[in-house]
Design a protein around this motif. Structure first.
Motif, PDB file in Angstrom:
ATOM      1  N   UNK B  77      12.002   1.409  -2.926  1.00  0.00           N
ATOM      2  CA  UNK B  77      11.938   0.995  -1.520  1.00  0.00           C
ATOM      3  C   UNK B  77      11.769   2.209  -0.606  1.00  0.00           C
ATOM      4  N   UNK B  78      12.461   3.306  -0.933  1.00  0.00           N
ATOM      5  CA  UNK B  78      12.345   4.525  -0.110  1.00  0.00           C
ATOM      6  C   UNK B  78      10.915   5.075  -0.208  1.00  0.00           C
ATOM      7  N   UNK B  79      10.384   5.083  -1.439  1.00  0.00           N
ATOM      8  CA  UNK B  79       9.018   5.576  -1.658  1.00  0.00           C
ATOM      9  C   UNK B  79       8.027   4.756  -0.835  1.00  0.00           C
ATOM     10  N   UNK B  80       8.245   3.446  -0.864  1.00  0.00           N
ATOM     11  CA  UNK B  80       7.350   2.538  -0.141  1.00  0.00           C
ATOM     12  C   UNK B  80       7.394   2.803   1.366  1.00  0.00           C
ATOM     13  N   UNK B  81       8.615   3.020   1.875  1.00  0.00           N
ATOM     14  CA  UNK B  81       8.775   3.125   3.331  1.00  0.00           C
ATOM     15  C   UNK B  81       8.508   4.530   3.874  1.00  0.00           C
ATOM     16  N   UNK B  82       8.789   5.558   3.081  1.00  0.00           N
ATOM     17  CA  UNK B  82       8.798   6.909   3.676  1.00  0.00           C
ATOM     18  C   UNK B  82       7.747   7.859   3.121  1.00  0.00           C
ATOM     19  N   UNK B 139     -16.752  10.681  -4.904  1.00  0.00           N
ATOM     20  CA  UNK B 139     -15.403  11.195  -5.101  1.00  0.00           C
ATOM     21  C   UNK B 139     -14.713  11.507  -3.776  1.00  0.00           C
ATOM     22  N   UNK B 140     -15.461  12.158  -2.881  1.00  0.00           N
ATOM     23  CA  UNK B 140     -14.890  12.510  -1.584  1.00  0.00           C
ATOM     24  C   UNK B 140     -14.505  11.279  -0.796  1.00  0.00           C
ATOM     25  N   UNK B 141     -15.366  10.258  -0.869  1.00  0.00           N
ATOM     26  CA  UNK B 141     -15.075   9.011  -0.139  1.00  0.00           C
ATOM     27  C   UNK B 141     -13.839   8.318  -0.732  1.00  0.00           C
ATOM     28  N   UNK B 142     -13.772   8.356  -2.060  1.00  0.00           N
ATOM     29  CA  UNK B 142     -12.605   7.740  -2.700  1.00  0.00           C
ATOM     30  C   UNK B 142     -11.325   8.444  -2.270  1.00  0.00           C
ATOM     31  N   UNK B 143     -11.395   9.788  -2.168  1.00  0.00           N
ATOM     32  CA  UNK B 143     -10.201  10.518  -1.765  1.00  0.00           C
ATOM     33  C   UNK B 143      -9.829  10.177  -0.321  1.00  0.00           C
ATOM     34  N   UNK B 144     -10.820   9.944   0.493  1.00  0.00           N
ATOM     35  CA  UNK B 144     -10.532   9.588   1.888  1.00  0.00           C
ATOM     36  C   UNK B 144      -9.916   8.192   1.971  1.00  0.00           C
ATOM     37  N   UNK B 145     -10.368   7.284   1.090  1.00  0.00           N
ATOM     38  CA  UNK B 145      -9.737   5.953   1.046  1.00  0.00           C
ATOM     39  C   UNK B 145      -8.278   6.131   0.639  1.00  0.00           C
ATOM     40  N   UNK B 146      -8.067   7.011  -0.347  1.00  0.00           N
ATOM     41  CA  UNK B 146      -6.709   7.276  -0.832  1.00  0.00           C
ATOM     42  C   UNK B 146      -5.833   7.803   0.307  1.00  0.00           C
ATOM     43  N   UNK B 147      -6.424   8.671   1.141  1.00  0.00           N
ATOM     44  CA  UNK B 147      -5.664   9.214   2.284  1.00  0.00           C
ATOM     45  C   UNK B 147      -5.384   8.105   3.296  1.00  0.00           C
ATOM     46  N   UNK B 148      -6.386   7.277   3.570  1.00  0.00           N
ATOM     47  CA  UNK B 148      -6.187   6.157   4.504  1.00  0.00           C
ATOM     48  C   UNK B 148      -5.057   5.253   4.005  1.00  0.00           C
ATOM     49  N   UNK B 149      -5.033   5.044   2.694  1.00  0.00           N
ATOM     50  CA  UNK B 149      -3.983   4.212   2.104  1.00  0.00           C
ATOM     51  C   UNK B 149      -2.611   4.878   2.282  1.00  0.00           C
ATOM     52  N   UNK B 155       4.039   6.900   6.970  1.00  0.00           N
ATOM     53  CA  UNK B 155       5.141   7.464   6.183  1.00  0.00           C
ATOM     54  C   UNK B 155       5.742   8.695   6.854  1.00  0.00           C
ATOM     55  N   UNK B 156       6.972   9.006   6.473  1.00  0.00           N
ATOM     56  CA  UNK B 156       7.633  10.217   6.984  1.00  0.00           C
ATOM     57  C   UNK B 156       6.934  11.450   6.415  1.00  0.00           C
ATOM     58  N   UNK B 157       6.576  11.371   5.154  1.00  0.00           N
ATOM     59  CA  UNK B 157       5.957  12.519   4.497  1.00  0.00           C
ATOM     60  C   UNK B 157       4.688  12.076   3.779  1.00  0.00           C
ATOM     61  N   UNK B 158       3.618  12.856   3.951  1.00  0.00           N
ATOM     62  CA  UNK B 158       2.428  12.623   3.139  1.00  0.00           C
ATOM     63  C   UNK B 158       2.455  13.664   2.032  1.00  0.00           C
ATOM     64  N   UNK B 159       2.517  13.165   0.787  1.00  0.00           N
ATOM     65  CA  UNK B 159       2.649  14.051  -0.351  1.00  0.00           C
ATOM     66  C   UNK B 159       1.336  14.011  -1.131  1.00  0.00           C
ATOM     67  N   UNK B 160       0.671  15.167  -1.203  1.00  0.00           N
ATOM     68  CA  UNK B 160      -0.645  15.188  -1.855  1.00  0.00           C
ATOM     69  C   UNK B 160      -0.595  16.078  -3.094  1.00  0.00           C
ATOM     70  N   UNK B 161      -1.041  15.511  -4.221  1.00  0.00           N
ATOM     71  CA  UNK B 161      -1.034  16.241  -5.484  1.00  0.00           C
ATOM     72  C   UNK B 161      -2.456  16.670  -5.807  1.00  0.00           C
ATOM     73  N   UNK B 162      -2.740  17.963  -5.694  1.00  0.00           N
ATOM     74  CA  UNK B 162      -4.077  18.489  -5.950  1.00  0.00           C
ATOM     75  C   UNK B 162      -5.149  17.638  -5.261  1.00  0.00           C
ATOM     76  N   UNK B 163      -5.039  17.444  -3.957  1.00  0.00           N
ATOM     77  CA  UNK B 163      -5.925  16.481  -3.280  1.00  0.00           C
ATOM     78  C   UNK B 163      -7.402  16.865  -3.353  1.00  0.00           C
TER      79      UNK B 163
END
Lengths: 385, 228
Positions: B77-82, B139-149, B155-163
């Motif tokens: 729930x925390x992951x979902x919300x924050x 690939x770039x567009x997919x990553x941007x969709x991922x960012x939009x998602x 969220x409180x924090x945007x956590x990006x793993x090797x974006x």
């Protein structure tokens, strides 16, 4: 947009946009459901089909006079026969036996209802034709050999009355000329007789009509046949009914064995089908472990993921079940036409049962892999590759 | 109070210490990059920050609440919300359109809202690709969709793993520009990366080695980049 709408949108997207995958799963379910509903339909229809087949082996019930020294009339027979429901009654043939002299030899002549005999004795093999006009006779093979008769020959049948019987002079002296319409070959005692219509026999022997025996062909279970026999023999019809044990017992034995066989085959196929559907669904779910991991990472609860996958599975099970139920009936129809040469009776209950079983099997097949897939650690699934 | 505070975090896998007594604070609106060689504990640290794992020892305070002590269900729930997650492999649902992929995140969070999802796609410059399936996107567009998602639920924090790990340079720049924009708007960004260029444009660069923080450097590159 409500959550429900999004739920439906996701499920339909999964089914329609992952077409090739879903078709494989749907195929497995539909084939399973087809075989299941087909076999169950055949299983339930076997007694009816086989009953009809067994009627080819001839009469399975006979009526005789309740008192051995007394004849019984057509009224007695008809009243007794009315006990048997018209749906079960396949055919009925009364017989009268008299000894006549043909070429100076005493021969048993049997009067019968020719059309009835065709139904109650379908196994009779006639070389030539059945009697179709007056003064035609079907001569048993042994009689034909003894008297040197063949199809188309004529012979004179002369009645020899019993000592105590009074007979009109002209009948006694002249006899009746008959034509051989065909030679009867049965491999049994029928070959020792000469068969003709009841009217022809009456014209040879004279006197009042009477009957010695009635052969009946009744399509019913052993229990029902027994109850018919008990009702008729116990009633006040002047008729004693008996089952032809040789026919009814072998019928019952073969039927039991055949049904057991079909049941066994159905059970084995059902288990194999379930394994096949389960394997397919497991593969379909397992290859989506990553998606499950992703959904978990996005914050989906386990319940929510199970709901989505089960929604897909159950929908697929339902569609496969409907396809299978319809195809299964066609399969049963095909088998029935090929094996029994008759169409199969539609069993209305099998339709919903097939759909429900498909849904259940698919549901269980989905649930187990989904339950293990949601144990997956989202971090591990999303990392790597 | 810091938005995220890791106090004496240790994570053990059997005898192996993936993280050893790590202390880290991330302030609201900060852009932090975490770098380090393979096996340095980056992924473990990211999983803990992303609420996908719990430490063996120590406290993880997110908005003041200790997530090291909550149940898995509460962690979800925390992951979902924050937390908003951006992955190296994008991880889009392949049978859903770009728009639907963004809406999936809304679906689990609260109520799907097509308008809002479309706005999120517009923000990453993909409004006209909303009805495309991931297979129809670069690939770039997919990553941007991922960012939009990742952004859609605020969220409180945007956590990006090797974006940018799977992107060419042009797309890398597009993604980094989006990050700069987000940072400017006040988003808190934690980026795990191998790429020194990506690491150096963050406000603060943390180098992890053998499960311990080896160095921490501050830079003003992030703001400069936006100004540029």
């Amino acid at each position: 947009m409500t959550k429900r709408k999004m739920f439906i949108r996701m499920i339909t997207a999964s089914l329609t946009r992952r077409r090739s995958r879903m078709l494989v799963a749907l195929l497995a379910i539909a084939v399973g459901a087809t075989i299941l509903s087909g076999l169950v339909t055949i299983y339930y229809d076997v007694p009816r089909q086989m009953g009809a087949q067994f009627r080819n082996y001839g009469a399975n019930m006979i009526f005789t006079s309740a008192e051995s020294d007394k004849d019984f009339s057509r009224d007695n027979i008809e009243e007794a026969a009315a006990v048997i429901s018209s749906g079960d009654m396949v055919g009925m043939t009364p017989y009268r036996y008299e000894t006549v002299r043909i070429h100076e030899q005493p021969i048993v002549a049997a009067g019968m209802d020719v059309e009835g005999a065709k139904i109650t004795s379908p196994y009779w093999h006639v070389e030539g034709e059945w009697p179709s006009s007056p003064n035609e006779a079907l001569v048993g093979e042994e009689v034909a050999a003894l008297l040197g008769l063949s199809t188309g020959d004529t012979f004179n049948a002369l009645y020899t009355p019993r000592e105590d019987e009074e007979t009109e002079e002209d009948v006694l002296n002249m006899g009746v000329d008959m034509t051989v319409s065909g030679i009867l070959n049965t491999g049994g005692s029928e070959e020792e007789y000469v068969y003709m219509s009841m009217e022809d026999l009456e014209s040879i022997v004279g006197g009042d009509p009477r009957f010695d025996l009635v052969e009946l062909s009744v399509s019913a279970s052993q229990e029902k046949l027994t109850s018919y026999v008990d009702t008729i023999s116990g009633g006040d019809f002047g008729v004693s009914a008996k089952l032809v044990k040789r026919v009814t017992q072998s019928e019952s034995t073969v039927l039991t064995k055949l049904q057991a066989l079909v049941f066994l085959v159905t059970a084995v196929v059902l288990i194999l089908t379930m394994i096949c559907v389960a394997t397919t669904m497991t593969a379909v779910v397992t290859e989506r472990r990553k998606e499950i991991g992703l959904r978990k990472a996005l914050g989906a609860s386990d319940k929510s993921i199970i709901k989505e996958f089960m929604g897909e599975g159950l929908l697929l099970g339902g569609i496969g079940g409907i396809i299978g139920a319809v195809l299964g009936f066609l399969l049963a129809q095909f088998v029935s036409t090929r094996v029994f040469s008759s169409s199969i009776a539609f069993q209305p209950l099998i339709l919903p049962a097939t759909i429900i079983i498909s849904i259940l099997v698919t549901g269980i097949s989905c649930f187990l892999p989904v339950r293990s897939a949601i144990e997956v650690d989202p971090a591990l699934v999303l990392k790597g590759e | 109070m810091s938005l995220l505070e890791l106090k004496n975090i240790t994570k053990r896998y059997g005898n192996l210490k993936a993280l050893d007594n790590v202390n880290l604070k991330v302030e609201q609106g900060e852009w932090v990059a975490i770098m380090g060689p393979s096996g340095s504990g980056k992924s473990t640290l990211m999983n803990i920050i992303g609420c996908m794992d719990k430490p063996t020892e120590g406290e993880v305070l997110l908005d003041g609440a200790d997530i090291a002590k909550v149940s898995d269900k509460e962690l979800t729930a925390i992951r979902r919300d924050k937390i908003g997650l951006v992955f190296q492999q994008f991880h889009l649902v392949n049978y859903l359109t770009a728009l639907e992929n963004v809406m999936v995140s809304q679906y689990y969070h609260s109520i799907p809202d097509e308008e809002e999802a479309l706005m999120a796609l517009e923000r990453v410059g993909l409004k006209d690709r909303a009805k495309h399936l991931p297979s129809q996107l670069s690939g770039g567009e997919q990553q941007r969709v991922c960012i939009a998602r990742a952004l859609i639920n605020h969220p409180e924090i945007i956590l990006a793993d090797e974006p940018t790990g799977n992107l060419d340079e042009a797309n890398e720049n597009i993604v980094l520009d989006i990050f700069r924009q987000l940072h400017k708007e006040g988003a808190t960004l934690v980026v795990v990366t191998h790429d020194p260029e990506v690491g150096e444009i963050a406000e603060r660069l943390i180098i992890l080695e053998h499960g311990v923080i080896k160095s921490e450097t501050k830079s003003s590159a992030a703001d400069d980049a936006v100004i540029k």
